[in-house]
Scaffold this motif. Structure first.
Motif, mmCIF file in Angstrom:
data_model
loop_
_atom_site.group_PDB
_atom_site.id
_atom_site.type_symbol
_atom_site.label_atom_id
_atom_site.label_comp_id
_atom_site.label_asym_id
_atom_site.label_seq_id
_atom_site.Cartn_x
_atom_site.Cartn_y
_atom_site.Cartn_z
ATOM 1 N N GLU A 7 -18.024 -10.913 -5.613
ATOM 2 C CA GLU A 7 -16.506 -10.539 -6.102
ATOM 3 C C GLU A 7 -16.960 -8.768 -5.355
ATOM 4 O OE1 GLU A 7 -14.337 -8.220 -10.542
ATOM 5 O OE2 GLU A 7 -16.315 -9.728 -10.403
ATOM 6 N N LEU A 8 -17.449 -8.326 -5.238
ATOM 7 C CA LEU A 8 -17.718 -6.768 -4.851
ATOM 8 C C LEU A 8 -17.030 -7.900 -2.862
ATOM 9 C CD1 LEU A 8 -18.650 -4.287 -4.937
ATOM 10 C CD2 LEU A 8 -20.195 -4.880 -4.012
ATOM 11 N N MET A 9 -17.829 -8.546 -2.319
ATOM 12 C CA MET A 9 -17.107 -8.813 -1.325
ATOM 13 C C MET A 9 -15.710 -9.455 -0.846
ATOM 14 S SD MET A 9 -19.715 -8.827 0.673
ATOM 15 C CE MET A 9 -19.534 -10.623 1.978
ATOM 16 N N GLU A 10 -14.947 -9.877 -1.706
ATOM 17 C CA GLU A 10 -13.814 -9.912 -2.400
ATOM 18 C C GLU A 10 -12.720 -8.865 -2.433
ATOM 19 O OE1 GLU A 10 -9.611 -11.412 -2.000
ATOM 20 O OE2 GLU A 10 -11.808 -12.095 -2.273
ATOM 21 N N LEU A 11 -13.509 -7.884 -3.180
ATOM 22 C CA LEU A 11 -12.698 -6.265 -3.007
ATOM 23 C C LEU A 11 -12.723 -6.016 -2.008
ATOM 24 C CD1 LEU A 11 -14.504 -5.490 -6.430
ATOM 25 C CD2 LEU A 11 -11.821 -5.862 -6.229
ATOM 26 N N SER A 12 -14.103 -6.147 -1.354
ATOM 27 C CA SER A 12 -14.343 -5.247 0.323
ATOM 28 C C SER A 12 -13.018 -5.829 1.289
ATOM 29 C CB SER A 12 -15.083 -5.072 0.713
ATOM 30 O OG SER A 12 -15.720 -4.744 1.968
ATOM 31 N N ARG A 13 -12.542 -6.912 1.059
ATOM 32 C CA ARG A 13 -11.586 -8.145 1.313
ATOM 33 C C ARG A 13 -10.411 -7.264 1.619
ATOM 34 N NH1 ARG A 13 -8.693 -11.184 1.229
ATOM 35 N NH2 ARG A 13 -8.530 -11.708 -1.076
ATOM 36 N N GLN A 14 -10.569 -7.213 0.407
ATOM 37 C CA GLN A 14 -8.691 -6.538 -0.325
ATOM 38 C C GLN A 14 -8.435 -5.023 0.340
ATOM 39 O OE1 GLN A 14 -9.033 -7.597 -4.506
ATOM 40 N NE2 GLN A 14 -8.473 -9.620 -4.249
ATOM 41 N N GLU A 15 -9.524 -4.330 0.655
ATOM 42 C CA GLU A 15 -9.855 -2.875 0.253
ATOM 43 C C GLU A 15 -9.294 -3.121 1.799
ATOM 44 O OE1 GLU A 15 -12.199 1.217 0.680
ATOM 45 O OE2 GLU A 15 -13.339 -0.288 0.236
ATOM 46 N N GLU A 16 -9.576 -3.449 3.007
ATOM 47 C CA GLU A 16 -9.140 -3.896 4.389
ATOM 48 C C GLU A 16 -7.976 -4.109 4.848
ATOM 49 O OE1 GLU A 16 -11.588 -6.183 7.240
ATOM 50 O OE2 GLU A 16 -13.572 -5.354 6.530
ATOM 51 N N GLU A 17 -7.286 -5.111 3.958
ATOM 52 C CA GLU A 17 -5.623 -5.031 3.573
ATOM 53 C C GLU A 17 -4.614 -4.085 3.836
ATOM 54 O OE1 GLU A 17 -5.471 -9.325 1.557
ATOM 55 O OE2 GLU A 17 -6.445 -10.428 3.412
ATOM 56 N N LEU A 18 -5.199 -3.450 1.921
ATOM 57 C CA LEU A 18 -4.655 -2.539 1.729
ATOM 58 C C LEU A 18 -4.626 -1.640 2.630
ATOM 59 C CD1 LEU A 18 -5.168 -2.176 -2.476
ATOM 60 C CD2 LEU A 18 -3.506 -3.399 -1.398
ATOM 61 N N ARG A 19 -6.096 -0.652 3.367
ATOM 62 C CA ARG A 19 -5.430 -0.343 4.198
ATOM 63 C C ARG A 19 -4.526 -0.141 5.457
ATOM 64 N NH1 ARG A 19 -9.863 3.631 3.550
ATOM 65 N NH2 ARG A 19 -10.324 3.748 6.497
ATOM 66 N N ALA A 20 -4.691 -1.603 6.159
ATOM 67 C CA ALA A 20 -3.851 -2.340 6.856
ATOM 68 C C ALA A 20 -2.088 -1.875 6.449
ATOM 69 C CB ALA A 20 -4.027 -3.166 7.250
ATOM 70 N N LEU A 21 -2.037 -2.337 5.152
ATOM 71 C CA LEU A 21 -0.991 -2.524 4.288
ATOM 72 C C LEU A 21 -0.311 -0.712 4.472
ATOM 73 C CD1 LEU A 21 1.148 -3.567 3.072
ATOM 74 C CD2 LEU A 21 0.326 -3.711 1.066
ATOM 75 N N ALA A 22 -1.426 0.383 4.097
ATOM 76 C CA ALA A 22 -0.953 1.401 4.085
ATOM 77 C C ALA A 22 -0.141 1.919 5.545
ATOM 78 C CB ALA A 22 -1.525 2.155 3.609
ATOM 79 N N GLY A 23 -1.043 1.145 7.077
ATOM 80 C CA GLY A 23 -1.367 1.710 7.884
ATOM 81 C C GLY A 23 1.069 1.602 8.552
ATOM 82 N N THR A 24 0.819 -0.275 7.966
ATOM 83 C CA THR A 24 2.041 -0.609 8.426
ATOM 84 C C THR A 24 3.166 0.119 8.066
ATOM 85 O OG1 THR A 24 1.142 -2.593 8.647
ATOM 86 C CG2 THR A 24 3.526 -2.714 8.015
#
Length: 390
Positions: A7-24
């Motif tokens: 679950e911690l690994m999945e949250l890390s992946r989602q954090e990267e996705e959300l940061r990329a989304l915010a930049g977009t």
């Protein structure tokens, strides 16, 4: 446990996705011609189970994901949000916010917080500890909690159930100053509420434990026993004779009184002139032994964050020192309305403490002697405009 690590690994992946989304999203706002923009994106997921009378009553899973964008065209502001992160939906949402800004009235106080106030240091505050528990294991814990409460006293005659919750998520905030902050988080809770009866009298009460780390929770049996103890002690209550008595508020009730203070010093209430604490900065509002402060950078704290909802750096501060009001609760917007500086409290106060005078709860009761212990509040509450309590 392996599930928690996954679950911690999945949250890390989602954090990267959300940061990329915010930049977009911010890039799309710039492309449309926005003068400034800010975006908040989040994902959260959770499991909640309730057991009643020894059996599972409800099992709920939830998963939410979305973002909100605010676009500024000069001093005009437009906002839009969606849970759809597909590229077309992102562009449509940003455009909707941009177009709305053309129709809103100019607000001379609107805009991002000053770039110089953005949080430059983003320490790891140890906020995420997934439990990794599945539904059958959570149900077992809920049943054990309720069993402990129901078996604690023969006067416990019924139950409103015991609940086990576990939630995790990620929060991202970014703006066109170039600031981007994010953190994963977790929250676990176990609660129990039971009913006691004696003759024709019936009473109910509860207890709960909450923490970021599963290991920091009270054991389920302790929660059940405390719920039973609190419920049974309500039986046999009587009306005291009329008189003047000292009053002690139980901690779970006293926190609500502190919340009324923060409602009174919140920027929105102050600039609308709808607070009983208007113009009380640097004035004595409590006895001189009272100190109330916050520590937003507390590692593992229930409300810890290195930045507020405006991206402004948070810091420890006193709201009340020696009974004197030392700080309001201000966002960038409310601070501008008041001609003041933001206090880094967009989104509220974080990890609030009321300093002890040295006595524990039992010692306070002994000091009071004959008096009132308030364990529950009912009725109207407080009028923040006048300060009247009911």
């Amino acid at each position: 446990m392996p599930e928690a690590h996954q679950e911690l690994m999945e949250l890390s992946r989602q954090e990267e996705e959300l940061r990329a989304l915010a930049g977009t999203i911010l890039e799309e706002a710039r492309r449309l011609g926005a003068d400034a923009a800010e975006v908040g994106a989040s994902v959260d997921a959770g499991l909640s189970v309730t057991a009643r009378l020894g059996e599972a009553e409800t099992v709920e899973f939830n998963r939410d994901r979305g973002f909100g964008i605010t676009v500024y065209r000069g001093r005009r502001k437009g906002s839009a949000s969606t849970s759809d992160s597909r590229p077309d939906a992102v562009r449509d949402t940003v455009r909707a916010a941009f177009e709305l800004a053309a129709y809103t009235a100019e607000d001379p106080y609107a805009g991002l917080a000053d770039a110089s106030l953005m949080a430059a240091r983003l320490p790891d505050l140890d906020l995420c500890h997934p439990w990794g528990i599945d539904a059958p294991a959570a149900i077992e814990l809920a049943v054990r909690c309720e069993d402990a409460a129901r078996g604690a006293d023969p006067r416990i005659t019924n139950s409103d159930g015991s609940t086990v919750n576990t939630h995790t998520g990620v929060r991202v905030y970014a703006n066109s100053h170039g600031f981007m902050g994010s953190y994963p988080w977790s929250r676990q809770t176990i609660s129990c509420m039971v009913i006691a009866g004696s003759g024709e009298e019936m009473q109910r009460d509860y207890w709960y434990t909450t923490a970021r780390r599963p290991d920091d929770l009270e054991c389920v049996e302790a929660v059940g026993l405390r719920a039973a103890e609190r419920t049974v002690r309500r039986l046999g209550s009587r009306k005291p004779p009329t008189g003047r008595y000292p009053v002690v508020f139980a901690p779970e009730v006293a926190s609500g009184l502190v919340g009324h203070l923060f409602s009174g010093i919140a920027g929105g209430a102050l600039y609308r002139k709808s607070s009983f604490l208007l113009d009380q900065l640097d004035q004595q509002i409590f006895p001189d032994f009272v100190r109330i402060h916050e520590d937003p950078l507390l590692a593992g704290g229930s409300r810890s964050a290195a930045f507020d909802d405006d991206g402004v750096a948070t810091a420890a501060k006193d709201f009340v020192t020696d009974g004197v009001l030392r700080s309001y609760l201000l966002s960038a917007y409310s601070a501008r309305r008041l001609g003041l500086q933001t206090t880094g409290n967009a989104g509220g106060a974080r990890n609030v403490y009321v300093e002890s005078t040295g006595q524990d709860f039992d010692e306070l009761l002994q000091m009071v002697g004959e008096g009132l212990l308030v364990t529950e509040l009912m009725g109207f509450g407080v009028n923040i405009v006048s300060g009247d309590y009911s």
